[in-house]
Design a protein around this motif. Sequence first.
Motif, PDB file in Angstrom:
ATOM      1  N   GLN A  60     -11.045  10.280 -15.117  1.00 23.53           N
ATOM      2  CA  GLN A  60     -10.366  10.292 -16.415  1.00 23.53           C
ATOM      3  C   GLN A  60     -11.295   9.582 -17.384  1.00 23.53           C
ATOM      4  O   GLN A  60     -11.314   8.364 -17.440  1.00 23.53           O
ATOM      5  N   GLY A  61     -12.104  10.355 -18.115  1.00 19.50           N
ATOM      6  CA  GLY A  61     -13.133   9.753 -18.961  1.00 19.50           C
ATOM      7  C   GLY A  61     -14.155   9.071 -18.075  1.00 19.50           C
ATOM      8  O   GLY A  61     -14.692   9.670 -17.145  1.00 19.50           O
ATOM      9  N   GLN A  62     -14.393   7.790 -18.311  1.00 17.71           N
ATOM     10  CA  GLN A  62     -15.328   7.025 -17.488  1.00 17.71           C
ATOM     11  C   GLN A  62     -14.643   6.362 -16.295  1.00 17.71           C
ATOM     12  O   GLN A  62     -15.298   5.766 -15.456  1.00 17.71           O
ATOM     13  N   ALA A  63     -13.317   6.467 -16.243  1.00 18.09           N
ATOM     14  CA  ALA A  63     -12.559   5.784 -15.192  1.00 18.09           C
ATOM     15  C   ALA A  63     -12.141   6.751 -14.087  1.00 18.09           C
ATOM     16  O   ALA A  63     -12.198   7.968 -14.233  1.00 18.09           O
ATOM     17  N   ILE A  64     -11.706   6.170 -12.976  1.00 20.72           N
ATOM     18  CA  ILE A  64     -11.068   6.909 -11.890  1.00 20.72           C
ATOM     19  C   ILE A  64      -9.605   6.488 -11.909  1.00 20.72           C
ATOM     20  O   ILE A  64      -9.295   5.287 -11.995  1.00 20.72           O
ATOM     21  N   VAL A  65      -8.701   7.469 -11.868  1.00 24.20           N
ATOM     22  CA  VAL A  65      -7.280   7.159 -11.805  1.00 24.20           C
ATOM     23  C   VAL A  65      -6.724   7.742 -10.515  1.00 24.20           C
ATOM     24  O   VAL A  65      -7.156   8.809 -10.068  1.00 24.20           O
ATOM     25  N   VAL A  66      -5.778   7.008  -9.911  1.00 29.62           N
ATOM     26  CA  VAL A  66      -5.229   7.425  -8.620  1.00 29.62           C
ATOM     27  C   VAL A  66      -3.719   7.234  -8.593  1.00 29.62           C
ATOM     28  O   VAL A  66      -3.154   6.427  -9.337  1.00 29.62           O
ATOM     29  N   ARG A  67      -3.105   8.004  -7.699  1.00 28.48           N
ATOM     30  CA  ARG A  67      -1.690   7.810  -7.382  1.00 28.48           C
ATOM     31  C   ARG A  67      -1.623   7.513  -5.895  1.00 28.48           C
ATOM     32  O   ARG A  67      -2.135   8.266  -5.076  1.00 28.48           O
ATOM     33  N   LEU A  68      -1.006   6.378  -5.561  1.00 31.06           N
ATOM     34  CA  LEU A  68      -0.859   5.972  -4.178  1.00 31.06           C
ATOM     35  C   LEU A  68       0.550   6.297  -3.700  1.00 31.06           C
ATOM     36  O   LEU A  68       1.509   6.222  -4.470  1.00 31.06           O
ATOM     37  N   LYS A  69       0.663   6.642  -2.436  1.00 30.38           N
ATOM     38  CA  LYS A  69       1.947   7.002  -1.842  1.00 30.38           C
ATOM     39  C   LYS A  69       2.951   5.858  -2.018  1.00 30.38           C
ATOM     40  O   LYS A  69       2.642   4.698  -1.740  1.00 30.38           O
ATOM     41  N   GLY A  70       4.152   6.203  -2.497  1.00 29.89           N
ATOM     42  CA  GLY A  70       5.225   5.231  -2.637  1.00 29.89           C
ATOM     43  C   GLY A  70       5.204   4.438  -3.932  1.00 29.89           C
ATOM     44  O   GLY A  70       6.096   3.630  -4.166  1.00 29.89           O
ATOM     45  N   ILE A  71       4.205   4.647  -4.760  1.00 32.31           N
ATOM     46  CA  ILE A  71       4.135   3.938  -6.046  1.00 32.31           C
ATOM     47  C   ILE A  71       4.376   4.973  -7.140  1.00 32.31           C
ATOM     48  O   ILE A  71       3.519   5.815  -7.401  1.00 32.31           O
ATOM     49  N   ASP A  72       5.565   4.899  -7.746  1.00 32.95           N
ATOM     50  CA  ASP A  72       5.920   5.947  -8.706  1.00 32.95           C
ATOM     51  C   ASP A  72       6.410   5.429 -10.049  1.00 32.95           C
ATOM     52  O   ASP A  72       6.950   6.187 -10.846  1.00 32.95           O
ATOM     53  N   ASP A  73       6.237   4.138 -10.308  1.00 35.26           N
ATOM     54  CA  ASP A  73       6.556   3.652 -11.651  1.00 35.26           C
ATOM     55  C   ASP A  73       5.569   2.563 -12.061  1.00 35.26           C
ATOM     56  O   ASP A  73       4.924   1.925 -11.226  1.00 35.26           O
ATOM     57  N   ARG A  74       5.468   2.386 -13.358  1.00 35.78           N
ATOM     58  CA  ARG A  74       4.482   1.486 -13.950  1.00 35.78           C
ATOM     59  C   ARG A  74       4.663   0.040 -13.479  1.00 35.78           C
ATOM     60  O   ARG A  74       3.685  -0.657 -13.211  1.00 35.78           O
TER      61      ARG A  74
END
Length: 175
Positions: A60-74
């Motif tokens: 995402q632009g210069q960054a890496i963004v990830v979604r980890l299992k079980g984490i679904d809110d900020r």
Amino acid sequence: MTQNSQETVIGRITSVFGVKGWLKVFSYTDPKEGILNYPDWTLALDGKRIPARLEEGRRQGQAIVVRLKGIDDRDLARTYCGAEVMVSRAELPELPEGEFYWFQLEGLEVFTVEDECLGKVHHLIETGANDVLVVQATASSIDQRERLIPYLPDQVVLSVDLAAQRMVVDWDPEF
């Protein structure tokens, strides 16, 4: 946090991204997207080791963004900010002859071509132009100075012997 000797740090969670639990990750891999090749992570945070599973990720632009299992809110995602991302060393790909992971170089004794001990590699620094070895003095080194030595294979770093835990450098001890 003391890491397991069979693991190595490949990144760090820096902040939340969006409202659905995504996280920004600073990747130590080369290329940066290489961190996405490892689905099973151990997060080291506040002295705890937390198993995590990478569900998806992208640049995402210069960054890496990830979604980890079980984490679904900020809010839940925020609790993981600052965690180091570790993987099993067994998962790392084998490197070509003459190339090394940083963790393999850390702890090697450093000697000049005249067989003078300068100390041990404590860690490395990425500078952009070339990596730099941070060599700290030991009881057997010629003095008690810390040295910054450019990691330039075949120019400054003449040999690396992992089995003997020894590196030979063409480096003036006065630097």
